[in-house]
Write an enzyme that holds these catalytic residues in place. Sequence first.
Site, short mmCIF file in Angstrom:
data_model
loop_
_atom_site.label_atom_id
_atom_site.label_comp_id
_atom_site.label_asym_id
_atom_site.label_seq_id
_atom_site.Cartn_x
_atom_site.Cartn_y
_atom_site.Cartn_z
N HIS A 1 -11.31 -20.23 -53.86
CA HIS A 1 -11.72 -21.72 -54.36
C HIS A 1 -11.62 -21.87 -55.77
CE1 HIS A 1 -15.77 -20.59 -54.64
NE2 HIS A 1 -16.11 -21.74 -55.52
C1 UD1 Z 1 -17.78 -26.62 -56.82
C2 UD1 Z 1 -18.25 -26.14 -58.20
C3 UD1 Z 1 -18.06 -24.49 -58.03
C4 UD1 Z 1 -18.63 -23.87 -56.73
C5 UD1 Z 1 -17.87 -24.60 -55.55
C6 UD1 Z 1 -18.63 -24.02 -54.35
C7 UD1 Z 1 -18.41 -27.60 -60.13
C8 UD1 Z 1 -17.53 -27.75 -61.36
N1 UD1 Z 1 -17.58 -26.47 -59.18
O1 UD1 Z 1 -16.44 -26.17 -56.92
O2 UD1 Z 1 -18.77 -23.83 -59.00
O3 UD1 Z 1 -18.40 -22.58 -56.67
O4 UD1 Z 1 -18.17 -25.97 -55.45
O5 UD1 Z 1 -17.93 -24.28 -53.25
O6 UD1 Z 1 -19.19 -27.83 -59.71
N2 UD1 Z 1 -13.44 -31.36 -51.44
C9 UD1 Z 1 -13.39 -31.89 -50.12
N3 UD1 Z 1 -14.48 -31.89 -49.32
C10 UD1 Z 1 -15.56 -31.64 -49.86
C11 UD1 Z 1 -15.90 -31.07 -51.19
C12 UD1 Z 1 -14.74 -30.95 -51.65
O7 UD1 Z 1 -12.11 -32.31 -49.56
O8 UD1 Z 1 -16.59 -31.81 -49.03
C13 UD1 Z 1 -12.08 -31.05 -52.19
C14 UD1 Z 1 -11.87 -32.24 -52.82
O9 UD1 Z 1 -10.57 -32.47 -52.88
C15 UD1 Z 1 -12.33 -31.89 -54.31
C16 UD1 Z 1 -12.03 -30.45 -54.37
O10 UD1 Z 1 -12.57 -30.17 -53.00
O11 UD1 Z 1 -11.53 -32.63 -55.28
C17 UD1 Z 1 -13.12 -29.78 -55.28
O12 UD1 Z 1 -14.36 -29.95 -55.00
P1 UD1 Z 1 -15.59 -30.02 -56.31
O13 UD1 Z 1 -17.01 -30.01 -55.75
O14 UD1 Z 1 -14.99 -30.72 -57.56
O15 UD1 Z 1 -15.41 -28.54 -56.88
P2 UD1 Z 1 -15.35 -27.35 -56.00
O16 UD1 Z 1 -13.95 -26.57 -56.23
O17 UD1 Z 1 -15.86 -27.48 -54.84
N1 UDP Z 2 -19.74 -19.64 -47.03
C1 UDP Z 2 -19.98 -20.19 -46.07
N2 UDP Z 2 -18.84 -20.69 -45.39
C2 UDP Z 2 -17.63 -20.47 -45.67
C3 UDP Z 2 -17.42 -19.96 -46.97
C4 UDP Z 2 -18.62 -19.54 -47.41
O1 UDP Z 2 -21.08 -20.37 -45.63
O2 UDP Z 2 -16.66 -20.74 -44.87
C5 UDP Z 2 -20.77 -19.33 -47.90
C6 UDP Z 2 -20.93 -17.90 -48.50
O3 UDP Z 2 -21.66 -17.04 -47.59
C7 UDP Z 2 -21.80 -17.98 -49.84
C8 UDP Z 2 -21.77 -19.24 -50.18
O4 UDP Z 2 -21.08 -20.01 -49.13
O5 UDP Z 2 -23.08 -17.83 -49.47
C9 UDP Z 2 -20.65 -19.45 -51.48
O6 UDP Z 2 -20.28 -20.40 -51.88
P1 UDP Z 2 -19.01 -20.92 -52.47
O7 UDP Z 2 -18.09 -19.54 -52.28
O8 UDP Z 2 -18.36 -21.97 -52.05
O9 UDP Z 2 -19.55 -20.98 -53.97
P2 UDP Z 2 -19.88 -19.98 -55.15
O10 UDP Z 2 -20.75 -18.80 -54.61
O11 UDP Z 2 -18.43 -19.24 -55.62
O12 UDP Z 2 -20.34 -20.87 -56.06
#
Ligand code: UD1
Ligand code: UDP
Length: 353
Positions: free
Chosen positions: A204
Site C-alpha cells: 500500500h
Molecule cells: C495511510 C498512511 C500510511 C499508513 C496507511 C495505513 C498517511 C500519509 N499515510 O496511507 O502511513 O501506512 O494509512 O493503512 O497518513 N481509501 C479508501 N477507503 C478507505 C481509506 C482509503 O478507499 O477507507 C483509498 C482512497 O482512495 C485514498 C487512498 O486509499 O485516497 C489512500 O488513503 P490515505 O488514508 O490517504 O493513505 P493510505 O495509503 O491509506
Molecule cells: N492489517 C489488517 N488487515 C489487513 C491488512 C493489514 O488488520 O487486511 C493489519 C496488520 O496486521 C497490521 C496493520 O494492519 O497490524 C498494519 O497496517 P497497514 O499495513 O495498513 O499500515 P502500516 O503499519 O504500514 O502503517
Amino acid sequence: MKLITIIGARPQFIKAATVSRIIAATDGIEEIIVHTGQHYDANMSEIFFEELNIPKPKYNLEVGSGQHGAQTGAMLIKIEEVLLKEKPDAVLIYGDTNSTLAGAFAAVKLHIPIAHVEAGLRSFNRRMPEEINRIAADSISDILFAPTQTAINNLKNEGLEKQTVYSGDVMYDSVLYYKKMILANQEHYKTNIPNSPYFLATIHRAENTDNPENLKKIFAAFGKTDKPILLPIHPRTKKIITDKFELPSNVSIINPVGYLEMLSLVIHSDKVLTDSGGLQKEAFFLDKPCITMREETEWVETLENGWNCIAGADTEKILAGINTPDPVIERGNHFGDGKAAEKIVALIKEKYK
Ligand code: UD1
Ligand code: UDP
C-alpha cells in the site's frame, strides 16, 4: 484527567485498542476518542472497533480521502474545534499518519501537551510523507514513547532525549494478547487460508502504488514463485491494479480482513511479503521470515539474523528473499516485555493528573 485520543487510520485503531483497554481498566482517566475519518470503509475502520472492543469515538470528523494538504488541513480545523470544546489535559497520538500530524498541530497551538506513541521511528527518507509526519510530531510532543532502542537513539540525535521514555512496542503487546485468542479459536479464522503452503502479501506504500513500474516488478516476482500468494488488498492498491494489471495466476486477492484474521493468516503462512510497517513486525513476532518491498525499514531490529530483508521493488531481490532458506538463529527480543501500554498509561496518568 481528561485525555483525547486522536486516530484515523487502520494501524492506529490496532495500536489504540491495546492502550484503550488499559485506560478503561485504570481509575482516574477519562478517554475521549476522536476518529478523523481518514480511513472509513467498514473493513478499514469499523471492523477494528467492533472486534477489538475499542470505545466508540465520541467524534467522527469524517474527513475522508484527499491530497495531503487538503486532508490534513480539514482534520486540523475540525480537531481544533473538538479540543476547544473538550479542553483535555493531554492529547494522545499514534504513529506517523496525516491524522497524527493534524492531532499534534491542533494540540500544540492550544498549549495542550501531546503524548506520542511510537515516537522516534526514522527511515531517513524524507520523500515519505510518514517521515515528515513523524519528525514534525516528535518535535512538538511533550512525551515521546519510544518502542525500541533505535528509536531512543534517533530521538537523542535530534536533541529530544529529555522528552523520551522507553515504553516498548504496543504492537508487541497486541500480538501477545490476541495470539492466544486466535489459537484458541482457529476454526473462526480459516475461511481465507489457502489449502497449500502460501505466502502472505500486502502492498500500500505510496512509492509502490503510485509507481506502476514498481507494482509491475513486484507482481513479476510474485508470478515466478511456486506457492500461492494471498493478498488482502488495501483500497489504494485495489484502485490501481483492477484497471491496469494482469495478475499472475498464483496471486489471490481478497478484501482487507480484520486484525485477528490477519494475524491468523500470518501464523499459517510460510513467509510475509510486504511494504507495511506493522506487518513487518508481526511477521517477526510470529516467527515468519519477511521480505520488505521498500528501500529501507524503520524497524531495523527485524533485519537481524535474516528474519527480514530489504528488497525494494526489485524483482530479483524479492525472489532472492523468497528463495532464501528460513533463518536458523532465533530472533531476538527488541520490542519490550509486552507491557508497553501499561507503562504508557501509568506515565500519562502520573504526569497529567
Ligand atoms: C495511510 C498512511 C500510511 C499508513 C496507511 C495505513 C498517511 C500519509 N499515510 O496511507 O502511513 O501506512 O494509512 O493503512 O497518513 N481509501 C479508501 N477507503 C478507505 C481509506 C482509503 O478507499 O477507507 C483509498 C482512497 O482512495 C485514498 C487512498 O486509499 O485516497 C489512500 O488513503 P490515505 O488514508 O490517504 O493513505 P493510505 O495509503 O491509506
Ligand atoms: N492489517 C489488517 N488487515 C489487513 C491488512 C493489514 O488488520 O487486511 C493489519 C496488520 O496486521 C497490521 C496493520 O494492519 O497490524 C498494519 O497496517 P497497514 O499495513 O495498513 O499500515 P502500516 O503499519 O504500514 O502503517
